[in-house]
Write an enzyme that holds these catalytic residues in place. Structure first.
Site, PDB file in Angstrom:
ATOM      1  N   THR A 119     -29.825  -0.904 -25.890  1.00 14.24           N
ATOM      2  CA  THR A 119     -31.013  -0.872 -25.034  1.00 14.24           C
ATOM      3  C   THR A 119     -32.033   0.144 -25.510  1.00 14.24           C
ATOM      4  O   THR A 119     -31.659   1.174 -26.106  1.00 14.24           O
ATOM      5  CB  THR A 119     -30.586  -0.503 -23.592  1.00 14.24           C
ATOM      6  N   TYR A 143     -26.864   5.388 -17.985  1.00 10.08           N
ATOM      7  CA  TYR A 143     -26.846   4.050 -18.597  1.00 10.08           C
ATOM      8  C   TYR A 143     -27.161   4.138 -20.091  1.00 10.08           C
ATOM      9  O   TYR A 143     -26.409   3.639 -20.934  1.00 10.08           O
ATOM     10  CB  TYR A 143     -27.852   3.136 -17.877  1.00 10.08           C
TER      11      TYR A 143
HETATM   12  C1  UD1 Z   1     -35.643  -2.171 -18.498  1.00  2.00           C
HETATM   13  C2  UD1 Z   1     -34.157  -2.157 -18.642  1.00  2.00           C
HETATM   14  C3  UD1 Z   1     -33.733  -0.924 -19.394  1.00  2.00           C
HETATM   15  C4  UD1 Z   1     -34.456  -0.848 -20.733  1.00  2.00           C
HETATM   16  C5  UD1 Z   1     -35.947  -0.910 -20.502  1.00  2.00           C
HETATM   17  C6  UD1 Z   1     -36.657  -0.983 -21.840  1.00  2.00           C
HETATM   18  C7  UD1 Z   1     -32.649  -3.105 -17.018  1.00  2.00           C
HETATM   19  C8  UD1 Z   1     -32.075  -2.999 -15.637  1.00  2.00           C
HETATM   20  N1  UD1 Z   1     -33.532  -2.154 -17.355  1.00  2.00           N
HETATM   21  O1  UD1 Z   1     -36.005  -1.102 -17.619  1.00  2.00           O
HETATM   22  O2  UD1 Z   1     -32.361  -0.983 -19.639  1.00  2.00           O
HETATM   23  O3  UD1 Z   1     -34.160   0.355 -21.361  1.00  2.00           O
HETATM   24  O4  UD1 Z   1     -36.255  -2.089 -19.755  1.00  2.00           O
HETATM   25  O5  UD1 Z   1     -38.014  -0.710 -21.699  1.00  2.00           O
HETATM   26  O6  UD1 Z   1     -32.354  -4.020 -17.742  1.00  2.00           O
HETATM   27  N2  UD1 Z   1     -41.881  -2.167 -11.658  1.00  2.00           N
HETATM   28  C9  UD1 Z   1     -42.671  -2.224 -10.509  1.00  2.00           C
HETATM   29  N3  UD1 Z   1     -42.165  -2.864  -9.412  1.00  2.00           N
HETATM   30  C10 UD1 Z   1     -40.917  -3.445  -9.411  1.00  2.00           C
HETATM   31  C11 UD1 Z   1     -40.133  -3.390 -10.571  1.00  2.00           C
HETATM   32  C12 UD1 Z   1     -40.635  -2.731 -11.669  1.00  2.00           C
HETATM   33  O7  UD1 Z   1     -43.800  -1.707 -10.484  1.00  2.00           O
HETATM   34  O8  UD1 Z   1     -40.527  -4.001  -8.361  1.00  2.00           O
HETATM   35  C13 UD1 Z   1     -42.422  -1.492 -12.848  1.00  2.00           C
HETATM   36  C14 UD1 Z   1     -41.620  -0.270 -13.263  1.00  2.00           C
HETATM   37  O9  UD1 Z   1     -42.070   0.867 -12.590  1.00  2.00           O
HETATM   38  C15 UD1 Z   1     -41.888  -0.245 -14.772  1.00  2.00           C
HETATM   39  C16 UD1 Z   1     -42.032  -1.729 -15.141  1.00  2.00           C
HETATM   40  O10 UD1 Z   1     -42.326  -2.404 -13.926  1.00  2.00           O
HETATM   41  O11 UD1 Z   1     -43.123   0.387 -15.043  1.00  2.00           O
HETATM   42  C17 UD1 Z   1     -40.767  -2.344 -15.726  1.00  2.00           C
HETATM   43  O12 UD1 Z   1     -39.665  -2.034 -14.855  1.00  2.00           O
HETATM   44  P1  UD1 Z   1     -38.266  -2.845 -14.949  1.00  2.00           P
HETATM   45  O13 UD1 Z   1     -38.525  -4.304 -15.023  1.00  2.00           O
HETATM   46  O14 UD1 Z   1     -37.415  -2.343 -13.834  1.00  2.00           O
HETATM   47  O15 UD1 Z   1     -37.671  -2.429 -16.363  1.00  2.00           O
HETATM   48  P2  UD1 Z   1     -37.444  -0.972 -16.992  1.00  2.00           P
HETATM   49  O16 UD1 Z   1     -37.341   0.060 -15.952  1.00  2.00           O
HETATM   50  O17 UD1 Z   1     -38.480  -0.790 -18.062  1.00  2.00           O
END
Ligand code: UD1
Length: 330
Positions: A119, A143
């Protein structure tokens, strides 16, 4: 291809199931080992499935022996960063110790090719929001640490001549099988695309944007979103690379460019034809402003070329699957 049977641990999960499907389309014999804790039996389609955990040494021994396994793709893991912060030992058990168990069995059975799901979380924050494979690893979550420790075991097994590996460091995986046979069914997901699509189909009331004050063009976080079909293809190429005698290597899996949270929301809105209910919230603990892959090495080493580098295509395939789940009441 000299591979006899490929063991796919976690092959009933989101990413693993897309790889299983592609392997079988390519005529490769596979056996899936999955404890179905987060995966789904139907996701393997008609591939052979053994229900169990990679931490179960006797079971892993039996699977390797009975199925004449000579290569392993290891997906089985827990992957939720905040959960790893709350319960680190669970992550070291499931991800690090179980991998150690699997590797020990592989060495015992002479399995010499191993493709490992790692990852981008092994990098931690970087100065410019980009990470190449040689960027120093500084994981900030259990993780990320649990995965990095597995990478180290593979490094050491390469050094002593036991086995060759390809470590694939995934960036933000999204989208689903464009033909709608399988998809992303994980329950209570925290991933942006999944949550946005659940809002679009009415499964959740609203989408929270975590942080609108980052130093990015629109103030929201930026990530490198890779379509699961392109990621799956990278695994088949990694296996080919090892089959052809290629050296052990570590490769970023991303497109090399990023999109903001707002851009993702807009893409899901275009796919659904309706606005999403969005609320702005403070930054989420542990989030970094931006993370984008330097993704040149994978193209050079595996000859990999993305075919789904299109945010709207990712949104359409993800939403199509979510609608299918909703129609089933799942
Ligand atoms: C994911 C991976 C992580 C990896 C990373 C690489 C998983 C669980 N996580 O995490 O292992 O290292 O990508 O970049 O597989 N967001 C919102 N609202 C939401 C959900 C997310 O605003 O409801 C935003 C987050 O703050 C972030 C972005 O969307 O800025 C991406 O978040 P998310 O999809 O949760 O992935 P990562 O945290 O980047």
């Amino acid at each position: 291809m000299s591979t006899k049977t490929v063991l796919v641990t976690g092959g009933a999960g989101y990413i693993g199931s897309h790889v299983v499907r592609q392997l079988r389309e390519a005529g490769t014999a596979v056996v899936v080992l999955d404890d179905l804790s987060t995966g789904f039996r139907e996701a393997v389609l008609d591939a052979p499935l053994v229900v169990g955990n990679t931490g179960d040494a006797a079971l892993v021994d039996a699977v390797l022996r009975e199925h004449h396994v000579d290569a392993v793709l290891h997906f089985a893991a827990r992957t939720i960063v905040p959960e790893s912060v709350a319960d680190p030992l669970r992550y070291y058990a499931n991800n690090t110790c179980a991998t150690r168990n699997l590797l020990e069995a592989c060495v015992r059975h002479g399995v010499r090719r191993f493709v490992f799901s790692s990852t981008a979380a092994v990098y931690g924050p970087t100065a410019d929001g980009r990470a190449g494979e040689d960027t120093p690893t500084q994981p900030i979550s259990p993780y990320g640490c649990s995965k990095l420790m597995s990478e180290w075991m593979l490094r050491d097994l390469d050094a002593n001549g036991s086995m060759k590996h390809v470590i694939l460091r995934y960036f933000n995986v999204a989208g689903c099988d464009p033909h709608g046979r399988i998809g992303h069914s994980t329950r209570d997901s925290t991933l942006l695309f999944k949550v946005a699509c659940e809002v679009a189909v009415g499964k959740r009331g609203e989408l929270a944007i975590f942080g609108t004050d980052y130093a990015t063009p629109d103030g929201t976080g930026i990530r490198d979103f890779i379509h699961v079909e392109d990621l799956a293809d990278a695994h088949l190429r990694a296996l080919d690379h090892l089959d052809r005698g290629g050296a052990s290597t570590t490769l970023n899996c991303g497109y090399g460019h990023g999109y903001s949270v707002r851009e993702v929301i807009a893409a899901v809105e275009r796919a659904s034809g309706a606005p999403l209910r969005v609320v702005e919230r403070p930054r989420r603990d542990g989030d970094i402003p931006a993370l984008v892959a330097d993704a040149r090495r994978i193209r050079d080493v595996l000859g990999w070329t993305p075919r789904h580098d299109d945010l709207d295509l990712i949104a359409r395939t993800a939403l199509a699957w979510e609608r299918r789940l909703a129609a089933r009441g799942a």
